[in-house]
Design an enzyme around this catalytic site. Structure first.
Site, PDB file in Angstrom:
ATOM      1  N   ARG A  17       0.808  -1.226   0.000  1.00 33.77           N
ATOM      2  CA  ARG A  17       0.000   0.000   0.000  1.00 33.77           C
ATOM      3  C   ARG A  17       0.838   1.271   0.000  1.00 33.77           C
ATOM      4  NH1 ARG A  17      -4.174  -0.564   4.713  1.00 33.77           N
ATOM      5  NH2 ARG A  17      -3.001  -2.435   5.274  1.00 33.77           N
ATOM      6  N   GLY A  78       2.866 -16.332   8.308  1.00 31.54           N
ATOM      7  CA  GLY A  78       2.279 -15.856   9.562  1.00 31.54           C
ATOM      8  C   GLY A  78       3.318 -15.331  10.534  1.00 31.54           C
ATOM      9  N   TYR A 101       7.110  -4.933  15.727  1.00 35.94           N
ATOM     10  CA  TYR A 101       6.893  -4.759  14.289  1.00 35.94           C
ATOM     11  C   TYR A 101       7.683  -3.532  13.815  1.00 35.94           C
ATOM     12  CZ  TYR A 101       2.589  -7.618  14.914  1.00 35.94           C
ATOM     13  OH  TYR A 101       1.680  -8.585  15.212  1.00 35.94           O
ATOM     14  N   GLU A 156      -7.860 -13.903  17.099  1.00 33.80           N
ATOM     15  CA  GLU A 156      -7.809 -13.081  15.883  1.00 33.80           C
ATOM     16  C   GLU A 156      -9.229 -12.784  15.395  1.00 33.80           C
ATOM     17  OE1 GLU A 156      -4.948 -11.652  14.451  1.00 33.80           O
ATOM     18  OE2 GLU A 156      -4.415 -12.282  16.464  1.00 33.80           O
ATOM     19  N   ASN A 171      -4.881  -6.532  20.774  1.00 28.11           N
ATOM     20  CA  ASN A 171      -3.444  -6.797  20.701  1.00 28.11           C
ATOM     21  C   ASN A 171      -2.751  -5.737  19.850  1.00 28.11           C
ATOM     22  OD1 ASN A 171      -0.891  -7.923  20.527  1.00 28.11           O
ATOM     23  ND2 ASN A 171      -1.495  -9.496  19.034  1.00 28.11           N
ATOM     24  N   LYS A 335      29.130  24.413   2.549  1.00 23.33           N
ATOM     25  CA  LYS A 335      29.248  22.956   2.386  1.00 23.33           C
ATOM     26  C   LYS A 335      30.668  22.524   2.704  1.00 23.33           C
ATOM     27  CE  LYS A 335      30.920  20.774  -0.678  1.00 23.33           C
ATOM     28  NZ  LYS A 335      31.526  20.081  -1.824  1.00 23.33           N
TER      29      LYS A 335
HETATM   30  C1  UD1 Z   1      -1.375  -8.872  13.996  1.00 22.71           C
HETATM   31  C2  UD1 Z   1      -1.774  -9.716  15.208  1.00 22.71           C
HETATM   32  C3  UD1 Z   1      -3.045  -9.111  15.829  1.00 22.71           C
HETATM   33  C4  UD1 Z   1      -2.792  -7.667  16.209  1.00 22.71           C
HETATM   34  C5  UD1 Z   1      -2.281  -6.870  15.011  1.00 22.71           C
HETATM   35  C6  UD1 Z   1      -1.841  -5.498  15.457  1.00 22.71           C
HETATM   36  C7  UD1 Z   1      -1.146 -12.031  14.657  1.00 22.71           C
HETATM   37  C8  UD1 Z   1      -1.598 -13.350  14.197  1.00 22.71           C
HETATM   38  N1  UD1 Z   1      -2.052 -11.064  14.745  1.00 22.71           N
HETATM   39  O1  UD1 Z   1      -2.438  -8.992  13.054  1.00 22.71           O
HETATM   40  O2  UD1 Z   1      -3.426  -9.847  16.977  1.00 22.71           O
HETATM   41  O3  UD1 Z   1      -3.979  -7.079  16.712  1.00 22.71           O
HETATM   42  O4  UD1 Z   1      -1.155  -7.523  14.394  1.00 22.71           O
HETATM   43  O5  UD1 Z   1      -1.487  -4.749  14.351  1.00 22.71           O
HETATM   44  O6  UD1 Z   1       0.023 -11.866  14.974  1.00 22.71           O
HETATM   45  N2  UD1 Z   1       4.677 -10.384   9.231  1.00 22.71           N
HETATM   46  C9  UD1 Z   1       5.792 -11.064   8.763  1.00 22.71           C
HETATM   47  N3  UD1 Z   1       5.665 -12.280   8.220  1.00 22.71           N
HETATM   48  C10 UD1 Z   1       4.452 -12.907   8.132  1.00 22.71           C
HETATM   49  C11 UD1 Z   1       3.316 -12.235   8.593  1.00 22.71           C
HETATM   50  C12 UD1 Z   1       3.471 -10.973   9.146  1.00 22.71           C
HETATM   51  O7  UD1 Z   1       6.902 -10.520   8.841  1.00 22.71           O
HETATM   52  O8  UD1 Z   1       4.426 -14.038   7.627  1.00 22.71           O
HETATM   53  C13 UD1 Z   1       4.849  -9.052   9.811  1.00 22.71           C
HETATM   54  C14 UD1 Z   1       4.133  -7.993   8.979  1.00 22.71           C
HETATM   55  O9  UD1 Z   1       4.998  -7.436   8.015  1.00 22.71           O
HETATM   56  C15 UD1 Z   1       3.714  -6.989  10.028  1.00 22.71           C
HETATM   57  C16 UD1 Z   1       3.470  -7.816  11.264  1.00 22.71           C
HETATM   58  O10 UD1 Z   1       4.180  -9.007  11.072  1.00 22.71           O
HETATM   59  O11 UD1 Z   1       4.752  -6.058  10.304  1.00 22.71           O
HETATM   60  C17 UD1 Z   1       2.009  -8.088  11.518  1.00 22.71           C
HETATM   61  O12 UD1 Z   1       1.486  -8.818  10.448  1.00 22.71           O
HETATM   62  P1  UD1 Z   1       0.023  -8.574   9.888  1.00 22.71           P
HETATM   63  O13 UD1 Z   1      -0.231  -9.540   8.809  1.00 22.71           O
HETATM   64  O14 UD1 Z   1      -0.179  -7.134   9.612  1.00 22.71           O
HETATM   65  O15 UD1 Z   1      -0.840  -9.003  11.172  1.00 22.71           O
HETATM   66  P2  UD1 Z   1      -2.329  -8.598  11.499  1.00 22.71           P
HETATM   67  O16 UD1 Z   1      -3.242  -9.484  10.770  1.00 22.71           O
HETATM   68  O17 UD1 Z   1      -2.506  -7.149  11.377  1.00 22.71           O
END
Ligand code: UD1
Ligand code: CA
Length: 448
Positions: A17, A78, A101, A156, A171, A335
């Site tokens: 995005r 995940g 994150y 979730e 969370n 500079k």
């Molecule tokens: C996640 C949490 C949720 C929380 C929310 C807050 C889980 C399962 N859920 O959900 O409880 O309320 O964040 O924003 O953890 N990422 C990876 N590799 C992956 C998947 C994700 O590096 O395979 C990283 C993403 O880049 C991101 C972070 O982990 O920075 C969160 O991933 P995202 O898919 O946004 O999780 P949410 O579904 O938002």
């Protein structure tokens, strides 16, 4: 502070995005990549090891976070899977492991410390930062025990029943693990859920089944912002700028109009510095006590000495070192140059690849001609030298201590100390010529 802490930063997302060629977490807030904000916040807690989980083909990101070790998450299966990508680095750790994150740059070290301390208090297996948003849609819901207050599950959104969906305790994503059993906990997580992902949040369920306890700690929603778009990037920027302005004032600088001053995360201002409206501090600026930065000045990677007077409309580029009590006035660009104590460059000049000796005076419009199209060359101006207005100093050139350069000169080579030097075309004056010229032209054209 004696906490035993390691950190895993999740930075594998590309961030579609953002519509960018750059991995999302490399986008800058207050002049610093988001991922580095997160790393530095953890560093304030004396984290002994910080590991970064990156996506495939992100060499620039690996460079950006160096020397911290990186681990590649090749398939995006995940958040638990992402943390386990760093398994090798997690082995043998003790104490606490924070999972952060990289796209959430607003958590403060005080908040993270509160979470870690809460986890240690009852040796919880997992402690989570929760917040209460107006609209909980999309977040994992935190289920707590009515009596003990312990965290009993993170559900979730897609797995929520109707009652759970009503919970507004969510969370934030920040979780702290007991290091010793973290790997075993994460490896027990499966992907039997709506998204078919390995949810890090399922660690709570796994820990409870083993008879361990978990906790939730509340944090203000304002700290939890995750950046997914350029709009959210701008929101994060505004919040961080607000903090940096506040911090500058707390440390003893006057900002006449704080909202119009833009800082970098690493800007250092001394005491009793005055910053007028509309000033931009790029990365790497250090300003000494009692300096004044006047309106509409732009500074980056430079040092401003004590009591120096900069601007209005000054531009200090990388490598500018302005001495104590020196003056850099309007429409002056400096500079990679040292302007020594008490020297003055007051108006309309370019000083690049140079030294301006202490108390030297650089007249209006003086230009150091530092570039011949191939090489950058040095200009050395001695202590107490006086450069007349509109002079061009063609580098390499050396003006001795106390020498005077006549206005409008073009100088090459070396000028001896205390000499006067000037280059000027011979002056011609023709008495009455202008008046005769006008008379002739009026007759010719009929104009008055
Ligand atoms: C996640 C949490 C949720 C929380 C929310 C807050 C889980 C399962 N859920 O959900 O409880 O309320 O964040 O924003 O953890 N990422 C990876 N590799 C992956 C998947 C994700 O590096 O395979 C990283 C993403 O880049 C991101 C972070 O982990 O920075 C969160 O991933 P995202 O898919 O946004 O999780 P949410 O579904 O938002
Ligand atoms: Ca998310």
């Amino acid at each position: 502070m004696s906490i035993d802490l390691s950190v895993v930063v999740l930075a594998a997302g590309m961030g579609t995005r953002m519509k960018s060629a750059l991995p999302k977490v490399m986008h800058k807030v207050a002049g610093k990549p988001m991922v580095n904000h997160v790393i530095d916040t953890a560093a304030h807690l004396n984290a002994t090891k910080t590991m970064v989980v990156v996506g495939p083909d992100m060499p620039k990101l690996i460079e950006t976070v160096a020397p911290h070790p990186t681990f590649e998450q090749t398939d995006r299966l995940g958040t638990a899977h992402a943390v386990l990508a760093a398994k090798e680095g997690l082995q043998g750790l003790t104490g606490n492991v924070l999972v952060l994150y990289a796209d959430s740059p607003l958590f403060t070290s005080a908040t993270l410390e509160r979470l870690v301390k809460a986890r240690e208090e009852n040796d919880y297996a997992v402690a989570v930062l929760g917040f209460r948003p107006e609209d909980p849609t999309g977040y994992g819901r935190l289920v707590t025990d009515g009596k003990t207050g312990d965290l009993t599950a993170i559900v979730e959104e897609k797995e929520c029943n109707d009652a759970q969906r009503q919970i507004n305790f969510c969370n934030s994503g920040v979780m702290c693990f007991r290091a010793e059993d973290m790997i075993a906990t994460l490896e027990a997580i499966d992907n039997a859920n709506a998204k078919g992902e390995y949810y890090l949040t399922d660690a709570v369920e796994v820990a409870l089944k083993k008879g361990h306890r978990c906790a939730a700690v509340e944090v203000d929603e304002a700290e939890t912002l995750g950046v997914n778009s350029r709009t959210q990037l701008a929101v994060a920027e505004a919040i961080i700028q607000g903090r940096l302005r506040e911090q500058a004032m707390v440390y003893g600088a006057t900002l006449i109009d704080p909202a119009s001053v833009f800082f970098s995360a690493d800007t250092k201002l001394g005491r009793d510095v005055i910053v007028e409206p509309n000033v931009v501090f790029g990365p790497g600026v250090v300003v000494g006590d009692n300096a004044v930065i006047k309106a509409f000045s732009h500074l980056e990677s430079c040092v401003v000495g004590e009591g120096a007077d900069i601007g209005p409309y000054a531009r200090l580029r990388p490598g500018a070192e302005i001495g104590a009590g020196a003056r850099v006035g309007n429409f002056v660009e400096i500079k990679k140059a040292v302007v020594e104590d008490g020297a003055k460059v007051n108006h309309l000049s370019y000083i690049g690849d140079a030294r301006v000796g202490a108390k030297a005076n650089i007249g209006a419009g003086t230009i150091t001609c530092n570039y011949d199209g191939y090489r950058k060359q040095h200009t050395d101006i001695g202590v107490g030298a006086f450069i007349g207005s509109n002079s061009a100093l063609v580098a390499p050139v050396e003006i001795g201590d106390g020498a005077i350069v006549g206005a409008g000169s073009t100088i090459t080579g070396k000028v001896e100390a205390d000499a006067l030097t000037l280059t000027r075309a011979e002056r011609v004056e023709k008495a009455g010529w202008a008046a005769k010229f006008r008379e002739k032209m009026r007759a010719l054209t009929g104009k008055k």
